[in-house]
Design a protein around this motif. Structure first.
Motif, mmCIF file in Angstrom:
data_model
loop_
_atom_site.group_PDB
_atom_site.id
_atom_site.type_symbol
_atom_site.label_atom_id
_atom_site.label_comp_id
_atom_site.label_asym_id
_atom_site.label_seq_id
_atom_site.Cartn_x
_atom_site.Cartn_y
_atom_site.Cartn_z
ATOM 1 N N PRO A 77 0.830 -1.228 0.000
ATOM 2 C CA PRO A 77 0.000 0.000 0.000
ATOM 3 C C PRO A 77 0.860 1.272 0.000
ATOM 4 O O PRO A 77 0.519 2.263 -0.660
ATOM 5 C CB PRO A 77 -0.826 -0.149 1.272
ATOM 6 C CG PRO A 77 -0.886 -1.619 1.528
ATOM 7 C CD PRO A 77 0.433 -2.153 1.052
ATOM 8 N N GLU A 78 1.973 1.277 0.768
ATOM 9 C CA GLU A 78 2.795 2.484 0.831
ATOM 10 C C GLU A 78 3.382 2.816 -0.537
ATOM 11 O O GLU A 78 3.437 3.996 -0.959
ATOM 12 C CB GLU A 78 3.927 2.284 1.844
ATOM 13 C CG GLU A 78 3.446 2.118 3.293
ATOM 14 C CD GLU A 78 3.012 0.698 3.581
ATOM 15 O OE1 GLU A 78 3.084 -0.160 2.651
ATOM 16 O OE2 GLU A 78 2.579 0.408 4.731
ATOM 17 N N ARG B 236 -7.028 5.206 -0.938
ATOM 18 C CA ARG B 236 -7.309 5.131 0.503
ATOM 19 C C ARG B 236 -8.191 3.900 0.812
ATOM 20 O O ARG B 236 -7.983 3.194 1.805
ATOM 21 C CB ARG B 236 -8.002 6.421 0.957
ATOM 22 C CG ARG B 236 -7.095 7.648 0.947
ATOM 23 C CD ARG B 236 -7.785 8.792 1.701
ATOM 24 N NE ARG B 236 -6.997 10.001 1.651
ATOM 25 C CZ ARG B 236 -7.190 10.988 0.757
ATOM 26 N NH1 ARG B 236 -8.152 10.879 -0.138
ATOM 27 N NH2 ARG B 236 -6.429 12.066 0.779
ATOM 28 N N THR C 221 -6.265 0.762 0.631
ATOM 29 C CA THR C 221 -5.382 0.693 1.813
ATOM 30 C C THR C 221 -6.132 0.146 3.017
ATOM 31 O O THR C 221 -5.635 -0.699 3.767
ATOM 32 C CB THR C 221 -4.802 2.085 2.113
ATOM 33 O OG1 THR C 221 -4.093 2.547 0.963
ATOM 34 C CG2 THR C 221 -3.870 2.024 3.308
ATOM 35 N N ARG C 222 -7.375 0.640 3.212
ATOM 36 C CA ARG C 222 -8.170 0.154 4.355
ATOM 37 C C ARG C 222 -8.480 -1.357 4.199
ATOM 38 O O ARG C 222 -8.443 -2.119 5.165
ATOM 39 C CB ARG C 222 -9.460 0.966 4.465
ATOM 40 C CG ARG C 222 -9.243 2.375 5.034
ATOM 41 C CD ARG C 222 -10.568 3.009 5.409
ATOM 42 N NE ARG C 222 -11.416 3.248 4.236
ATOM 43 C CZ ARG C 222 -11.386 4.378 3.502
ATOM 44 N NH1 ARG C 222 -10.551 5.349 3.841
ATOM 45 N NH2 ARG C 222 -12.187 4.509 2.476
ATOM 46 N N ASP C 223 -8.796 -1.791 2.916
ATOM 47 C CA ASP C 223 -9.060 -3.231 2.698
ATOM 48 C C ASP C 223 -7.841 -4.072 3.028
ATOM 49 O O ASP C 223 -7.937 -5.146 3.635
ATOM 50 C CB ASP C 223 -9.459 -3.461 1.237
ATOM 51 C CG ASP C 223 -10.831 -2.859 0.921
ATOM 52 O OD1 ASP C 223 -11.582 -2.607 1.887
ATOM 53 O OD2 ASP C 223 -11.127 -2.676 -0.282
ATOM 54 N N LEU C 224 -6.673 -3.547 2.617
ATOM 55 C CA LEU C 224 -5.456 -4.303 2.910
ATOM 56 C C LEU C 224 -5.196 -4.374 4.400
ATOM 57 O O LEU C 224 -4.739 -5.409 4.924
ATOM 58 C CB LEU C 224 -4.268 -3.669 2.184
ATOM 59 C CG LEU C 224 -4.250 -3.861 0.654
ATOM 60 C CD1 LEU C 224 -3.138 -3.026 0.045
ATOM 61 C CD2 LEU C 224 -4.059 -5.321 0.301
ATOM 62 N N GLU C 225 -5.490 -3.304 5.096
ATOM 63 C CA GLU C 225 -5.287 -3.327 6.549
ATOM 64 C C GLU C 225 -6.205 -4.358 7.209
ATOM 65 O O GLU C 225 -5.795 -5.071 8.119
ATOM 66 C CB GLU C 225 -5.538 -1.921 7.101
ATOM 67 C CG GLU C 225 -4.460 -0.920 6.719
ATOM 68 C CD GLU C 225 -4.798 0.497 7.195
ATOM 69 O OE1 GLU C 225 -5.960 0.672 7.653
ATOM 70 O OE2 GLU C 225 -3.930 1.377 7.116
ATOM 71 N N ARG C 226 -7.482 -4.418 6.743
ATOM 72 C CA ARG C 226 -8.401 -5.423 7.305
ATOM 73 C C ARG C 226 -7.902 -6.845 7.002
ATOM 74 O O ARG C 226 -7.978 -7.749 7.828
ATOM 75 C CB ARG C 226 -9.811 -5.219 6.746
ATOM 76 C CG ARG C 226 -10.531 -4.024 7.362
ATOM 77 C CD ARG C 226 -12.017 -4.076 7.041
ATOM 78 N NE ARG C 226 -12.274 -3.934 5.612
ATOM 79 C CZ ARG C 226 -12.451 -2.764 4.990
ATOM 80 N NH1 ARG C 226 -12.415 -1.641 5.709
ATOM 81 N NH2 ARG C 226 -12.679 -2.715 3.690
ATOM 82 N N LEU D 276 -4.867 -7.755 6.518
ATOM 83 C CA LEU D 276 -3.719 -8.046 7.392
ATOM 84 C C LEU D 276 -4.171 -8.418 8.801
ATOM 85 O O LEU D 276 -3.606 -9.308 9.450
ATOM 86 C CB LEU D 276 -2.780 -6.849 7.416
ATOM 87 C CG LEU D 276 -1.960 -6.620 6.136
ATOM 88 C CD1 LEU D 276 -1.216 -5.286 6.223
ATOM 89 C CD2 LEU D 276 -0.985 -7.753 5.932
ATOM 90 N N ASP D 277 -5.210 -7.747 9.279
ATOM 91 C CA ASP D 277 -5.720 -8.067 10.620
ATOM 92 C C ASP D 277 -6.261 -9.506 10.668
ATOM 93 O O ASP D 277 -6.008 -10.251 11.623
ATOM 94 C CB ASP D 277 -6.823 -7.077 11.003
ATOM 95 C CG ASP D 277 -6.276 -5.663 11.218
ATOM 96 O OD1 ASP D 277 -5.049 -5.548 11.447
ATOM 97 O OD2 ASP D 277 -7.076 -4.708 11.149
ATOM 98 N N ASN E 63 -3.381 -11.956 10.628
ATOM 99 C CA ASN E 63 -2.725 -12.035 11.951
ATOM 100 C C ASN E 63 -3.563 -12.867 12.926
ATOM 101 O O ASN E 63 -3.034 -13.647 13.720
ATOM 102 C CB ASN E 63 -2.497 -10.635 12.485
ATOM 103 C CG ASN E 63 -1.449 -9.881 11.668
ATOM 104 O OD1 ASN E 63 -0.565 -10.496 11.064
ATOM 105 N ND2 ASN E 63 -1.553 -8.551 11.629
#
Length: 737
Positions: free
Chosen positions: A12-13, A55, A58-63, A65-66, A69
């Motif tokens: 994402p970055e 954006r 990015t939020r989808d990728l963060e979810r 990743l959660d 984990n």
């Protein structure tokens, strides 16, 4: 367009950084373009939209990743739980006192405890998960701690062990060095795996061996005690012809000093003594004995006699044993030989006495024959004299019968006439038997109708049975048999008379059974029975079970006459009796078909029109209402059906077991008071005698009774009973042969 500039696989970055660079380039182009302000603005709007998409991605990728984990955390927890369970299982199998190993369905070692392979120190370090079963067996077969059976190598042992591995359950013992033993138990699991348990059974094997040794010692002592107490002399030699056992009686019979008898002495010592001290009997000598002992092939049994001096004769027997050794026995038969000589001398005297006694017996036999002939003449004369007044009595009864109008009185006179005919038949049979004893028997074998004869016997004995309070049933039979009418009637008359005489309560039943091409008449009673030790004696003349019986109740001649008459006619006579329950006499007869133009012996009484007709049907009537029972019985008897009527299911079962006859049809009331119901009675009768035609008789029209009868496979005959329905059922049922 922007989607082609951005790689979805970038982080994402990285993608954000690319989008910012794109925005800066677009802004510079807008500022530099003076003639395309509208297009530049549109480019700016698209850049703003792309920034919003970045954006959102990015939020989808963060979810994502959660979630990843969280999944990793759960997987780690499950791995820790699995490892904990595996460790707990390992700890559990480690606590087992036996060696334990688990192979999977592919015969690969999954786990084992530290005691597995504990007796084979040279392979324990190589017993690790992943080891194949074939490799395990290879290591065991070549272990220096395994004691292989004699004549078997590691390869043969391993091959034999692998064959046993194919069995589902195996238990066997393996011998290790230093006299140690391991019991191996191998069992299959549900998924096709294999569990192996190894148990040290050394102490158990040694204890069994010790106990077996003690048992053998005890047996040896018993054998020694037996040998010392038997009257024969015994000596035992092994395969090398050396003495290994003997008893003191041997030394006494052969006059051998005890110091000469010791373990290891050769057979030559005994052979030399036999040559010098004994004389062999006919057909035997020392050479024959020596050849038998030194024979290479299997030795047959050997027997001969020897004589020691003039005072003793010894019988010798020799028998080979499985180990090529042999045993010899010596028996003093001096007294037997002396007894034989004495018997020979006595026989010479006895023959003279036998000749003298034979002459005396011949004189006695002649006297007995003369006395027997005189007795036969007396019986014949007495019987003939009795026939005269009997004939007169018959004429008087016949003359009165024509003047009697009362049906009851006429029936009584008919029965009296039948009784007189029976007496006449008895006296006639006595005349024939007297002729038999004198060798002048007159027998006329021809077709005899059983129906009239049985009817006459029923009329004769019914009053006697009624007077004693017992019941007599004579089942109708339309068969024709081959016999002598006079003797056959005499036989049946005696059998029925004995049954009535000795039965104090219950009933007497007379009936015929077909067996193949023949027929058997049976006379059953519920009398006291005949003990087994008396069942031969009752056929002797003047023998009575009840010695206190008066002469009017019989002189003990009836069964003697029955046996002689049966032997004369060739009719097999059989007796079955159980003390306390009753007796059954059965008489075997041959069926025949009479020609229409030939006379048939028997009374001229009404009988069924054809063989196997309705008169032979037997009906079981179970009804606790006395009036209804009597009415149904009279109706059935009117149709020619023999009726066995009782008041309860228990009485029905007891009656059929007692008389041994299975009815053709059964009529059973449903409500029988206390005890078995109708359906319960039918089920027990079917279970004991097989399916029979049956009807439940009841006035209960409830659905419960109908369902119960349907479940039992029984039809219902409702009260009040329709005569047509009853007749259709009874007369339409098949007859048991």
């Amino acid at each position: 367009m922007s989607e082609g500039l951005i790689n979805p696989a970038d982080p994402p970055e990285r993608r954000t950084e690319k989008l910012l660079q794109i925005c800066n380039v677009l802004m510079r182009q807008v500022e530099q373009a003076s003639d395309s302000q509208g297009a530049a603005y549109a480019q700016f709007q698209r850049a703003a939209i792309l920034e919003d998409q970045v954006r959102e991605r990015t939020r989808d990728l963060e979810r994502a990743l959660d979630l990843l984990n969280e999944s990793n955390a759960r997987l780690a927890a499950a791995s820790r739980a699995t490892e904990t369970a595996r460790q707990s299982l390992a700890n559990a199998i480690e606590t087992i006192q036996e060696g334990f190993a688990l192979f999977d369905a592919e015969d690969v070692l999954v786990m084992c405890n530290s005691r597995f392979g504990m007796h084979m120190l040279d392979i324990r370090e190589r017993l690790r998960p992943g080891l194949r079963f074939e490799q395990y067996i290879e290591m065991v077969s070549r272990s220096r701690f395994l004691e292989l059976p004699e004549g078997e190598g590691p390869e043969a042992w391993g091959e034999r062990r692998m064959k046993r591995h194919h069995d589902r359950h195996v238990i066997f013992n393996v011998r290790m060095i230093w006299d140690r033993w391991v019991q191996v138990s191998e069992h299959r699991t549900r998924d096709g795996g294999t569990v192996i348990l190894q148990t040290d059974v050394t102490d158990i094997i040694r204890m069994e061996r010790h106990e077996r040794g003690k048992l053998l010692d005890d047996q040896a002592r018993i054998v020694r005690a037996t040998l010392d107490h038997i009257s024969q002399g015994v000596c035992i030699f092994d395969g090398d012809l050396r003495l290994v056992g003997w008893n003191q009686r041997l030394a006494h019979l052969l006059a051998i000093p005890l110091n000469r008898l010791r373990v290891g002495v050769g057979f030559d010592m005994l052979l030399d003594r036999a040559r010098s001290e004994f004389v062999f009997g006919a057909g035997a000598d020392a050479a024959v004995l020596e050849n038998w002992v030194r024979r290479e092939s299997p030795r047959p049994s050997l027997g001969f006699e020897i004589r020691r001096g003039t005072e003793m004769i010894i019988d010798v027997s020799a028998q080979e044993m499985p180990d090529r050794g042999f045993v010899m026995s010596f028996t003093d038969i001096t007294r037997e030989r002396e007894a034989i000589l004495a018997m020979a001398r006595a026989n010479e005297t006895l023959e003279a006495r036998v000749m003298e006694r034979t002459l005396d017996l011949e004189d006695a036999l002649a006297n007995a024959e003369r006395a027997n002939a005189a007795r036969s003449r007396f019986v014949a004369a007495a019987s003939h004299d009795l026939l005269q007044p009997l004939s007169a009595a018959k004429l008087f009864v016949a003359s009165v019968a024509d003047d009697v109008e009362s049906p009851k009185a006429r029936t009584t006179l008919e029965k009296a006439q039948n009784a007189l005919i029976s007496v006449e038949g008895i006296l006639g049979a006595l005349l024939d038997i007297s002729k038999l004893e004198s060798g002048k028997a007159a027998v006329e074998v021809g077709p005899v109708r059983l129906g009239p004869m049985l009817a006459q016997l029923r009329d004769e004995f019914t009053p006697l049975a009624a007077k004693k309070g017992i019941r007599i049933d004579v089942l109708p039979c339309s068969a024709t048999v081959s016999s002598d009418a006079t003797y056959l009637r005499r036989i049946l008359q005696n059998l029925i008379g004995n049954a009535v005489r000795y039965t104090q309560s219950g009933r007497v039943l007379v009936g015929a059974r077909r067996r193949g091409g023949g027929l058997r008449i049976e006379v059953h009673d519920t009398g006291p029975g005949i003990p087994e030790h008396e069942q031969e004696a009752i056929f002797r003349e003047f023998h009575r079970l009840n010695a206190r019986a008066s002469a009017s109740e019989g002189m003990g001649l009836g069964l003697a006459i029955v046996e002689r008459a049966c032997a004369l006619l060739g009719h097999p006579l059989d007796l079955r009796s159980t003390p306390g329950r009753g007796t059954c006499f059965s008489l075997g007869l041959t069926q025949t078909v009479a020609r229409r133009d030939a006379p048939v012996a028997g009374l001229d009484l009404p009988e069924p029109a054809e063989d196997f007709g309705p008169g032979e049907r037997i009906a079981l009537l179970v009804e606790n209402d006395a009036e209804l029972q009597r009415a149904m019985a009279l109706l059935l008897e009117k149709w020619g059906v023999a009726v066995l009527n009782v008041s309860s299911g228990e009485e029905a079962l007891e009656l059929l077991e007692e008389i041994g006859i299975v009815p053709d049809v059964m009529l059973v009331d449903q409500q029988l008071g206390e005890g078995l119901s109708g359906i319960e009675t039918v089920r027990l009768l079917h279970a004991r005698y097989g399916p029979r035609p049956v009807r439940i008789v009841t006035a209960n029209r409830s659905t419960e009774v109908a369902k119960a009868c349907a479940a039992a496979g029984v039809e219902i005959l409702y009260k009040p009973i329709e005569t047509e329905a009853l007749e259709s059922f009874v007369m339409g049922a098949p007859i048991s042969l």
